[in-house]
Design a protein around this motif. Structure first.
Motif, short mmCIF file in Angstrom:
data_model
loop_
_atom_site.label_atom_id
_atom_site.label_comp_id
_atom_site.label_asym_id
_atom_site.label_seq_id
_atom_site.Cartn_x
_atom_site.Cartn_y
_atom_site.Cartn_z
N UNK A 373 0.86 -1.19 0.00
CA UNK A 373 0.00 0.00 0.00
C UNK A 373 0.89 1.24 0.00
N UNK A 374 0.66 2.13 -0.95
CA UNK A 374 1.28 3.45 -0.93
C UNK A 374 0.37 4.40 -0.15
N UNK A 375 0.95 5.16 0.77
CA UNK A 375 0.19 6.04 1.66
C UNK A 375 0.57 7.49 1.41
N UNK A 376 -0.44 8.33 1.13
CA UNK A 376 -0.23 9.76 0.84
C UNK A 376 -0.98 10.61 1.86
N UNK A 377 -0.42 11.77 2.20
CA UNK A 377 -1.14 12.67 3.10
C UNK A 377 -2.16 13.50 2.32
N UNK A 378 -2.83 14.42 3.00
CA UNK A 378 -3.91 15.18 2.37
C UNK A 378 -3.41 16.12 1.28
N UNK A 384 4.15 7.04 3.39
CA UNK A 384 4.23 5.73 4.02
C UNK A 384 4.11 4.59 3.03
N UNK A 385 4.55 3.42 3.49
CA UNK A 385 4.46 2.18 2.73
C UNK A 385 4.07 1.06 3.67
#
Length: 447
Positions: A373-378, A384-385
């Protein structure tokens, strides 16, 4: 008025038609698709082989209670991927993994031949075939109706259906396990938290009918075993299917207070206890719970380098300090392979809050396990990963993660869960029942 009612009825019928496939499409599960909806054929380059049934039987040397012998121990790596050749393979890497390699040049991936080991019992395949014709999303996509076992949408038409396939994939009927978790700081320091865990799945059990579920997927309980200062604290969860209709029920026993309390909320962006603020409640098992805070988009399939057949890091007796290195897990113990994955993107809806404004999920076509999962902020910044390192628990058979990680790509910390190398192996035949997952049972656990 009559015309308006007719149009409304047509709209409802159209939505139902989108939720199911016709018999011609469903028949593909017996021909060019695997029983769970993957492509039976390999790829044109030959780097992904055909699916030939996976590992549906234990190895000859396996004995109950063993950590699973590696069926591919004789494989040699095809190549090592690191900062020196990253440009050659970046199209096959999740964005978070690419950034992790850029930030930590000492890290690398050992890429091995692709082995399509995922398998499930025949009754799960039969249920999935039934679901293709009968499953439908309800409550605006926040629930699934018409199913009691198997993958609900083996031929997914949208992102919501695909994420429900992960949430409702087969993980056995019950399991008892002892595992440790750790939040590894940027300087490499960490403390282990050891947990005894029980899971009892209602969805996916033999002879369970849709009406028997009563909006319940599974029951979960853990008890802290170590360190001594935290030992005795415990938690129990009754996991609902449609969590907008009825939120999951959670009770926590505090050893200090010696009492059981009902938690008002353990979902969405609520921080998971004992993770040093790294993990939100909906990141357990890569993603769980209601999908209502995000807009879901199915982007299609892609060939990606992902964790797979992670038997090396699963083996008995490996000291945890050998696995948990500064910045990353020990790359010598990890295995990556080229697999086709479904790519699903989730965008946070307006009016809702969450640390992650966007997530991109990579789901294994053969099992529906989320692998990365690639995690992006607003603001759209990659922060994150998540990775799931899976094996085939071939004695069940079931394909699932043996280790899960979450990397903080900005702060240099990471969280790991599932360390079991120095514990008894999972017991998929544990004697459990729903009565073991009540507030009263939790109180007994604490005494």
């Amino acid at each position: 008025m009559l015309r308006a009612c007719s149009l409304l009825l047509l709209a409802v019928v159209a939505l139902q038609a989108q939720a199911r496939v016709d018999s011609t499409q469903a028949a593909r599960l017996d021909r060019d698709l695997t029983p769970l909806g993957g492509e039976r054929a390999g790829n044109a380059a030959g780097s992904i082989p055909p699916w030939a049934g996976g590992l549906a039987q234990p190895l000859a040397q396996y004995r109950p209670g063993m950590h699973h012998p590696d069926p591919y121990a004789g494989d040699a790596p095809l190549y090592r991927l690191g900062s020196h050749n990253l440009a050659d393979y970046q199209a096959q890497l999740p964005a978070g993994l690419k950034l992790l390699l850029e930030k930590h040049p000492e890290h690398f991936l050992e890429v091995y031949p692709t082995r399509r080991s995922a398998a499930a019992p025949q009754r799960i395949y039969d249920a999935t075939r039934f679901n293709a014709l009968n499953a439908e999303l309800i409550s605006g996509g926040n629930g699934v109706a018409g199913v009691a076992a198997g993958i609900p949408f083996p031929l997914p038409q949208d992102g919501q259906q695909a994420i429900w396939n992960h949430i409702m994939r087969y993980r056995g009927e019950q399991v008892r396990m002892v595992t440790s978790q750790a939040a590894v700081l940027a300087n490499g320091d960490y403390n282990l938290l050891k947990l005894e865990r029980d899971l009892y799945f209602l969805y996916g059990r033999a002879d369970v009918r849709p009406q028997d579920l009563d909006n319940t997927l599974f029951y979960y309980k853990y008890k802290v075993v170590a360190p001594a200062m935290l030992a005795g604290s415990a938690l129990v969860v009754q996991e609902t299917l449609d969590q907008v209709l009825a939120i999951r029920k959670v009770w926590r026993y505090s050893r200090g207070e010696r009492r059981v309390r009902r938690l008002p909320m353990l979902a969405y962006d609520t921080l998971r206890p004992d993770t040093n603020g790294l993990v939100t409640a909906d990141q357990v098992d890569a993603y769980n719970g209601a999908p209502d805070r995000y807009e879901w988009q199915l982007l299609g399939k892609q060939e990606m380098l992902v964790p797979y057949n992670s038997y090396a890091v699963h083996q008995q007796g490996i000291p945890y300090e050998q696995i948990l290195q500064q910045n990353t897990l020990n790359p010598e113990l990890l295995r990556y392979e080229l697999h086709r994955v479904w790519v699903v993107e989730a965008e946070l809806r307006k009016g809702f809050r969450h640390p992650y404004g966007k997530r991109r999920f990579y789901l294994d076509e053969d099992s529906w396990q989320i692998l990365a999962v690639d995690l992006y902020d607003k603001n759209g910044v990659l922060i994150g990963l998540q990775e799931s390192h899976p094996i085939s628990y071939y004695e069940v058979p079931m394909f699932g993660s043996t280790l899960e990680t979450l990397y903080d790509l900005q702060g240099g910390r990471y969280f790991v869960d599932g360390l079991d190398n120095n514990e008894p192996m999972y017991d998929f035949n544990a004697r459990l029942s729903p009565r073991d997952f009540s507030p009263q049972a939790l109180r007994r656990e604490g005494n």
